[in-house]
Design a protein around this motif. Structure first.
Motif: not given
Lengths: 81, 840
Positions: A11, A13-16, A18, B42-43, B45
């Protein structure tokens, strides 16, 4: 998404979120497969009655429980059909 | 820890040695991540790795430490990064805070600065909120396991709460502007919000969205980290301040409005304010406040000065009612029913107005009435003494006027009733409380007017007699409805019954009205008032119907007999059961007027034979009945032949004329006397009286109708004056001419009109007599059932029992009780104060 862990993962904004790929280095493939199977099983059966139990091989039991904890499925699993 | 699928070692080993190292590693990862999050970086992380880091820490029972560390980190973040920004923002715009209490600066400037501060605060809050959501996400395992187990507030609540503690409640000071004073940012925000609201109330445009954002923030923050629903900062801090400010605002506004003294403006203003506040709650503030602020407005703008506003001269409630300002009244009702479910204020004024208007009707009536009445009253007096018949020989001007007055009164009352009905349904939503209040006032003033029963009955009489011809069903319907409405208000129903009986009797006997309308009206009275009330009326109808049949069968009977003697006289008879008909009509009250037994009229032999024949016929089926002939109530059609006048060769007088005269029974009797007289012979009044034995007053009237009006002057009178005296002489008017064949002598006793004073007293006296019996019966009934009762109880019960018929006088009840004591129906109980026992 019944797993809060997965939810948080996808959900925010993390790498996953994206890349759309989740790595779980802690768990082996059969376990992740089992988890995925459970999620699918849960989704299919959530509003039904007299649902057959999910088959979990005895040798996997302990780790599956551990995974369930990790994925935040414990209380859900207890309430599951 | 690494978990491998096929090993079954305990999952949570108490490993101590490597823990701290592990913790530090993991914490380092998390700390960096949190910092990144704050910097919106944060992107890159990986959620999984961060989640795993916190997972590991918690698994190793280090949750407590992690919790503390995160808190520390956040506190530091605030101290180092956020607070300086906010402080700067507030300092730069601090003027606005000061300006709130410092006039001179334009609203625009103040608004701009306020908006800047609020925007800044909101931005920080949004950032923080997003960050904390993310932090809470990666610390999910901590949240789920540790905080739940340790009964700690969730890490999200704690970190969100930090905003409250470190930003809102942070104390600032600005030596340059406000030397020696400190204030917290929260205060600044509240001041700005209140200022904005104030500006909006004054008509300025403000950024509602921004306000809503800030209040939403306050709604999301709680007094403590336990996040109790009723401890939202919005509710605990902002709302009370807001309500207080609003209260002050509206209080002064209300005073201003009162000074302006226009209730209409007040109504509309208040309505607008209520709408505005409601809107404000949804657009700028929180719906949580809707009720509270509404209450404040209600209290300050409505309740506080309600009475003053209603009493305003020229625009208050009185004016609204008088000018039929339906819209105003509607708003007023809306407003008042908000604050007062009993609507006492409205009720009071409404009732007073009804009373005043009602009494006004009576007053105008008296004023218009007294121009003529002296003559009418004295004439009435004479006739009252006579009893029996109250109409006059000549339709006196005064009498007609009085009747007109009665009808005017009823019309006015009905109009008033219409007015208030309209108000009630259009403006007061048919409110039950107000309806009963109005009804009560109506019946109060109607009953205060002592002639209401009579007037209502007269009104019905007038309408049924004259009004209904040529009217449609609906119009008839409305008249009936109106009659019933008025009837409902009367408390002295027995008085009405008495009058109605009398009037109805006349209508029936003289065929003045339509039977089915009469019946319909009585049927309605029965549904309204109950059986006992209409019993007599229905009896009267029944008598009429029976009589019709009886006359018919008598005619058949006579035809069959072939009786040559009576065939020239047709008899239409009404056999009336004396109980059902009013004594005045039945001529029964002659004894009361001091004439001793009622003298029977001497009928001419033809009539006498007819009477006897009918009596015989009547007794064939019904033995043992007594028929009394009532001459006053009947009419007769006489065919008269006026001879050719010798010496007149042209015009109507030159030939024989046949006319049908319609006269009263007495008139017929008198005319028959002249049958036997030779032309030009005169009879004195006394002679007529001895020959007929008609009571003097009746005779005067009869003779007047036959000798005074030119249209029906079949008798000549000597001297030729406008009224009949006992010394006059009469002769047959052989020269009588009329254009019509059928002539109606002005019927003497068929107009129902207002009673004169003495007549009225008489009616009242009779009514009191009847009442006395009714009260007697009620007392005995009650005592028989209750055996023993105190005086007060008995009185109350009697009043309750009789409420449907009339309002008994306390003194009358007392007198009746004493009377019953003497007659030994009841006795006093010794030793007790005024208590009675029933004697079987």
């Amino acid at each position: 998404m019944i797993s809060p862990t997965l939810k948080g993962m996808l959900r925010g904004p993390f790498a996953e979120a994206q890349s759309g790929r989740c790595h779980f280095p802690e768990f082996s493939a059969p376990i992740i497969e089992k988890v995925a199977e459970y999620l699918h099983y849960y989704h299919q059966n959530k509003d039904k009655e007299n649902v057959p139990d999910l088959d979990i091989p005895v040798e996997l039991c302990l780790v599956v429980v551990q995974a369930a904890d990790y994925f935040g499925l414990v209380s859900k699993a207890l309430n599951a059909p | 820890m690494s978990a491998r699928p096929n090993k079954t070692r305990p999952i949570r080993r108490p490993i101590v040695s490597r823990d701290t190292a592990d913790f530090d590693v993991c914490w380092e990862t998390l700390r960096n991540a949190i910092t990144d999050i704050h910097n919106k970086n944060s992107s890159q992380l990986s959620f999984e790795s961060l989640y795993r880091a916190s997972y590991k820490i918690v698994i190793k029972k280090q949750g407590q430490r992690l919790y503390e560390k995160v808190k520390e980190l956040e506190e530091e973040w605030f101290r180092v990064n956020v607070l300086p920004r906010v402080a700067e923002l507030v300092n730069n715009n601090l003027l606005s805070v000061a300006l709130v209490r410092m006039p001179g600066r334009s609203n625009n400037e103040r608004r701009e600065m306020g908006e800047k501060v609020l925007r800044g605060i909101h931005r920080e809050w949004e950032d923080h909120n997003v960050s904390m959501n993310m932090v809470a996400d990666i610390l999910m395992y901590l949240e789920r396991t540790y905080t739940a187990e340790a009964k700690q507030p969730s890490i999200f609540a704690v970190t969100i709460g930090l905003f409250r503690d470190h930003i809102l409640r942070n104390t600032l000071s600005n030596e340059a502007l406000l030397p020696g004073q400190t204030f917290d940012i929260f205060e600044v925000i509240i001041q700005i919000l209140l200022d904005f609201i104030h500006m909006e109330r004054e008509g300025d445009v403000v950024d509602r969205n921004l306000m809503r954002q800030i209040t939403a923030m306050l709604e999301d923050l709680y007094e403590t980290d336990d996040e109790l629903t009723n401890a939202k900062l919005y509710l605990t801090v902002f709302e009370p301040r807001f309500l207080r400010a609003s209260r002050d605002f509206y209080r002064s506004e209300c005073e201003k409005l009162l000074r302006e003294g226009d209730a209409r403006a007040w109504l509309r203003h208040t309505q607008r304010r209520l709408r505005e506040e409601l809107e404000r709650c949804t657009t700028s503030l929180s719906t949580l406040t809707t009720e509270n602020i509404t209450r404040v407005v209600e209290q300050e703008l409505i309740s506080a000065k309600l009475d003053e506003f209603l009493a305003l001269e020229g625009s208050g409630m009185k004016a609204m009612i008088d000018d039929d300002r339906y819209e105003d009244l509607e708003i007023l009702y809306d407003l008042v029913s908000r604050v007062d479910k009993t609507k006492n204020a409205l009720k009071g004024i409404l009732q007073k107005r009804v009373m005043d208007l009602g009494l006004e009707i009576e007053k105008t009536l008296k004023n218009t009435d007294f121009s003529v009445p002296a003559a009418g009253a004295s004439a009435d007096g004479e006739e009252a003494a006579e009893g029996g018949d109250k109409a006059k020989a000549q339709p006196l001007n005064a009498a007609a006027q009085q009747t007109a007055a009665a009808i005017k009164w009823v019309d006015d009352v009905l109009r008033l009733k219409d007015k208030f009905d309209t108000i009630l349904s259009r403006c007061f939503k048919d409110d039950l409380i107000l309806q009963s209040a109005i009804t009560k006032s109506f019946s109060d003033f109607i009953n205060m007017f002592s002639r209401s029963s009579e007037y209502v009955s007269l009104f019905i009489d007038d309408n049924l007699k004259r009004g209904l011809k040529g009217k449609s069903e609906e119009e008839v319907e409305t008249v009936l409805q109106k009659a019933i409405v008025l009837l409902r208000y009367l408390s002295d129903k027995d008085m009405f019954e008495r009058y109605y009986q009398k009037h109805l009797a006349r209508r029936l006997l003289h065929n003045k009205s339509e039977m089915h309308t009469e019946k319909e009206l009585v049927r309605r009275m029965r549904t309204e008032m109950g059986n006992h009330f209409t019993q007599k009326f229905e009896g009267m109808f029944k008598d009429m119907e029976l009589s019709k049949d009886l006359s018919q069968s008598y005619r058949d009977h006579v035809r069959n007999l072939g009786d040559t003697e009576t065939k020239t006289i047709e008899l239409g008879i009404h056999v009336l059961t004396s109980n059902n008909w009013p004594p005045e009509v039945m001529g029964r009250n002659a004894t009361q007027t001091g004439e001793g037994t009622r003298a029977d009229c001497i009928y001419p032999p033809e009539i006498k034979r007819l009477q006897e024949s009918f009596y015989k016929f009547y007794l064939k089926d019904r033995s043992g009945r007594v028929l009394t002939w009532v001459g006053t109530a009947g009419t007769a059609d006489i065919k008269c032949i006026f001879p050719k006048i010798p010496g007149k060769e042209n015009g109507p007088l030159s030939k024989e004329r046949r006319y049908e005269l319609n006269v009263s029974t007495y008139g017929m009797v008198v005319l028959m006397l002249f049958n036997d007289l030779a032309d030009g012979e005169w009879l004195t009044f006394e002679e007529i009286q001895t020959k007929t034995n008609i009571p003097q007053q009746d005779l005067i009237r009869t003779l007047s109708s036959l000798s005074i009006p030119s249209k029906s002057r079949v008798l000549l009178k000597e001297p030729l004056t406008k009224s009949v005296k006992t010394t006059d002489k009469f002769a047959f008017n052989a020269q009588f001419v009329s254009k019509t064949i059928k002539i109606k002598a002005p019927v003497v006793s068929s107009t129902n009109k207002v009673e004169g004073d003495e007549e009225r007293k008489e009616t009242e006296r009779k009514n009191d007599q009847t009442r006395a019996h009714v009260v007697d019966a009620a007392i005995v009934r009650i005592m028989k059932q209750r055996k023993e009762l105190t005086h007060t109880q008995l009185t109350t019960e009697v009043i309750a029992q009789l409420a449907g018929r009339f309002k008994p006088d306390i003194s009358m009840i007392k007198k009746r009780i004493e009377d019953l004591l003497i007659r030994e129906y009841i006795e006093r109980i010794d030793g007790e104060t005024a208590a009675y026992r029933y004697l079987a």
